[in-house]
Design an enzyme around this catalytic site. Structure first.
Site, PDB file in Angstrom:
ATOM      1  CE1 TYR A  56      -4.313  -2.228   4.770  1.00  0.00           C
ATOM      2  CE2 TYR A  56      -3.283  -0.113   4.328  1.00  0.00           C
ATOM      3  CZ  TYR A  56      -3.890  -1.258   3.875  1.00  0.00           C
ATOM      4  OH  TYR A  56      -4.078  -1.449   2.526  1.00  0.00           O
TER       5      TYR A  56
ATOM      6  CB  SER B 185      -0.886  -0.001   1.251  1.00  0.00           C
ATOM      7  OG  SER B 185      -1.544   1.239   1.422  1.00  0.00           O
TER       8      SER B 185
END
Length: 253
Positions: A158, A145
């Site tokens: 995350y 990401s």
């Protein structure tokens, strides 16, 4: 080495039951690969495989697996190789996000995010790469990401898991280059997927994201597929250990 044609190749996509994983699986099948898609939900795995077969005409397989469980991952690898005889392309796309401030983050949520986003790609690679070594060819594509490179509040687990995945990708690239196996990370920015609906549906949060995107819109899942097919192909044979950001310009600021 002049084509993106994946005919004769076999791709295994974790998290292929929905969202980006399903889009990646469809793109690889359209490029000529046979595909196995996984999901925790047996119904989603089966329905996604059926959908891709109907849309592309390629041989497909749906596998139900919890990719955080090493025994299930080993069984997944054997099932895919048993069905197709080989696995050439591994796309680690299964992922999860739990949004909470650090001081409110519970240990169970932390462990779940780390296990799904970081431990699972480690387990899947360990199960699949021995087969790639035998066939002297492999492509590993880890879906990280942009938040593996830049931070955002309330995404502690995350961000750290996706940053760790970029580093894990680099180690994979170093260790397996001699076997003609490449490993690269794809780092999407804000894409309109099921995982992000909670943000998209929140006017204040959605405005925050749009204000940080020079292109002033969320990404479409299909806008990632060209890179995925390229990284899976022979054309990318000199590219390994890279982390490629596709984020509408967010990290350019």
């Amino acid at each position: 080495m002049t084509t993106l044609n994946l005919e004769g190749k076999v791709a295994l996509i974790t998290g292929g039951g929905q969202g980006l994983g399903l889009e990646f699986a469809r793109a690889l099948a359209n490029a000529g690969a046979k595909v196995a898609v996984t999901s925790r939900d047996p119904r989603k795995a089966r329905e996604s495989a059926d959908l891709i077969r109907e849309q592309t005409g390629q041989d497909t397989l749906g596998i139900a697996v919890d990719v955080t469980d090493s025994a299930q991952v080993a069984a997944m690898a054997e099932q895919a190789v048993g069905a197709f005889g080989r696995v050439d392309i591994l796309v680690n796309s299964a992922g999860i996000n739990v949004r909470k401030p650090i001081l409110e983050y519970d240990e169970a949520s932390w462990d779940l995010v780390q296990a799904t986003n970081l431990k699972a790609p480690f387990l899947c690679a360990k199960a699949i790469v021995p087969h790639m070594i035998k066939q002297r060819f492999g492509r590993i594509i880890n879906i990280s990401s942009m938040l593996g490179q830049v931070a955002l509040a309330e995404r502690s687990a995350y961000c750290s898991s996706k940053g760790g995945l970029i580093q894990l990708t680099k180690v994979m690239a170093l260790e397996w280059a001699e076997h003609n196996i490449t490993a690269n990370a794809v780092c999407p920015g804000p894409f309109a997927t099921e995982m992000n609906q909670v943000v998209i549906n929140n006017p204040e949060a959605n405005r925050f994201f749009l204000d940080h995107l020079p292109v002033k819109r969320w990404g479409k899942p299909e806008e990632l597929t060209g890179l995925i097919v390229y990284l899976a192909s022979e054309l990318s044979s000199f590219m390994t250990g890279s982390a490629v950001v596709i984020d509408g310009g967010w990290t350019a600021e």
